[in-house]
Scaffold this active site. Structure first.
Site, PDB file in Angstrom:
ATOM      1  N   HIS A  15      -6.824  -6.337   1.205  1.00  0.00           N
ATOM      2  CA  HIS A  15      -6.161  -5.692   0.685  1.00  0.00           C
ATOM      3  C   HIS A  15      -4.967  -5.834   1.259  1.00  0.00           C
ATOM      4  CE1 HIS A  15      -3.976  -1.767  -0.189  1.00  0.00           C
ATOM      5  NE2 HIS A  15      -3.782  -1.107   1.151  1.00  0.00           N
TER       6      HIS A  15
ATOM      7  N   SER B  12       0.543  -1.564   0.012  1.00  0.00           N
ATOM      8  CA  SER B  12       0.133  -0.175  -0.385  1.00  0.00           C
ATOM      9  C   SER B  12       0.841   1.537   0.213  1.00  0.00           C
ATOM     10  CB  SER B  12      -0.957   0.223   1.095  1.00  0.00           C
ATOM     11  OG  SER B  12      -1.653   1.073   1.327  1.00  0.00           O
TER      12      SER B  12
ATOM     13  N   ASP C  64      -0.168  -4.322  -4.119  1.00  0.00           N
ATOM     14  CA  ASP C  64      -1.418  -4.304  -3.989  1.00  0.00           C
ATOM     15  C   ASP C  64      -1.597  -2.509  -4.212  1.00  0.00           C
ATOM     16  OD1 ASP C  64      -4.363  -5.048  -4.193  1.00  0.00           O
ATOM     17  OD2 ASP C  64      -5.297  -4.061  -1.682  1.00  0.00           O
TER      18      ASP C  64
END
Length: 408
Positions: A371, A151, A176
């Site tokens: 996520h 992230s 991601d």
């Protein structure tokens, strides 16, 4: 009815339940209670250390033990709001597959790291922090570094590699985070942050929220990572400093959930007997609404405010665009082996779609996860990264690890 007819009818009936096996509601509830006991860092790492880069910056790091054979150092960068402990289960998995050492860092404003200006979360500042820390840890010779970021940490990993702050960087894996989808998600980010609870009654309650909200789907990962994301409201120290928890605290948290199922009605909280309605005489009782009202006294409210978030991510909004703007082009232009792990094939933007079709990086999609891919499926992520390192001859396999070919 003849005896033959009675025998045939009995044969079609379901078996009767033996006496004493009929369960009670309380035993059923106990069977559904999950264990949210927090995990300890030393179950996954060999050492932790506070490294002072200069008089203004001290960073908490966690390291696994040295590999039996020479191998790279995996530099692991967490996402916004997380801490180095988010990598705990991944580190255990990957070090069992290949010969390597994992180096996890609490970035500026996160975890147990302490800096003068915690609000400066610009991409350049965060990348420079990482570079200065690496040079402090390895003053003579920097070992082979393979950087992995999730992230926000993935975006910082790209900036870090693009700025070429340290030598001997051999590759990068981004988990991601894609420029196009990240920029689109920024519009709803403040709403998401406001939807989270501001306080938690205990560490197990915070772990429970983490699982129930879907932030992490692997309860074992949440037990380790969640204490690194919250602080004690009284001491203002990270919740990991309160571990291990006393047995009485665990017992209380085990029975007192802050997040009951909104569609369930506990049998212990049934309405009062009908005879009490006449004595009450209130309009609510007359209407038949005898539900138990929540206790909202000041003492109860204050008791629930024992822990809060380590970082207020809403204050970092001015840096969000800088984290992700131009990220896809920077990633593709890195002269390094590159890997992208996604939770969904729909996450690619146009730039990366073209780059993937041109074979400029390896992409892997891991389904059935959220996520926090590396927390939800640490074993699979470790397999993918280990296989990538082995194919590029950056690391040797440990034990009998089988290298799988990449696939979407």
């Amino acid at each position: 009815m003849s005896s033959l007819q009675r025998t045939m009818l009995k044969g079609k009936l379901p078996p009767t339940i033996p006496g004493g096996r009929i369960g009670r509601a309380d035993s059923f509830k106990k069977s559904r209670i999950r264990d949210y006991k927090p995990g300890m860092w030393n179950e996954f790492f060999a050492e932790k250390e506070d490294v002072t880069v200069d008089e203004h910056r001290t960073f908490r790091i966690y390291r696994t033990k040295q590999p039996e054979k020479p191998g790279p150092v995996l530099l692991l960068l967490h996402g916004g709001g997380y801490s180095a402990l988010t990598w705990a289960h991944f580190c255990s998995e990957v070090t069992s597959m290949i010969h390597c050492q994992c180096l996890c860092i609490d970035m500026r404003g996160h975890g147990d790291s302490k800096v003068d200006d915690e609000d400066d979360l610009s991409a350049d500042t965060l990348a420079k922090d990482i570079g200065d820390l690496i040079l402090k840890l390895y003053p003579e010779e920097v070992p082979q570094l393979f950087v992995v970021g999730h992230s926000m940490g993935g975006a910082i990993a790209v900036h870090f590699a693009h700025m070429a702050l340290v030598p001997n960087l051999i590759g990068i894996t981004v988990i991601d985070v894609v420029e196009g989808t990240a920029m689109e998600a920024l519009a709803s980010m403040q709403s998401f942050l406001r939807s989270r609870p501001k306080y938690f009654q205990s560490i197990p309650n915070a772990i429970e929220w983490c699982i129930r909200s879907g932030q992490v789907r692997n309860v074992d990962s949440a037990k380790v990572s969640m204490p690194g994301q919250i602080i004690n409201c009284t001491t203002n120290k990270l919740a990991t400093n309160d571990l291990p928890l006393p047995d009485d605290v665990l017992e209380e948290a085990h029975h007192n959930s802050m997040f009951p199922n909104p569609f369930s009605i506990s049998e212990d909280e049934e309405s009062s007997p009908p005879g009490d309605d006449a004595a009450d005489g209130s309009s609510e009782s007359a209407a038949g609404t005898d539900f138990k009202k929540p206790n909202t006294t000041k003492s109860t409210t204050e008791a629930a405010k024992n822990y809060t978030w380590r970082i207020d991510l809403s204050k970092s909004e001015k840096y969000w665009v800088g984290w992700f703007s131009g990220l896809s082009d920077k990633f593709l232009n890195l002269r390094l082996p590159k890997q992208l792990l996604l939770a969904s094939i729909d996450g690619l933007d146009r730039t990366l779609t073209v780059g993937q079709m041109q074979g400029r990086f390896q992409m892997q999609v891991l389904a059935r996860c959220g996520h926090a891919v590396h927390e939800d499926r640490p074993h699979e992520v470790a397999e993918v990264i280990s296989g990538y390192l082995i194919r590029n001859r950056f690391a040797e396999a440990a034990s009998e690890f089988r290298c799988h070919m990449p696939s979407c």
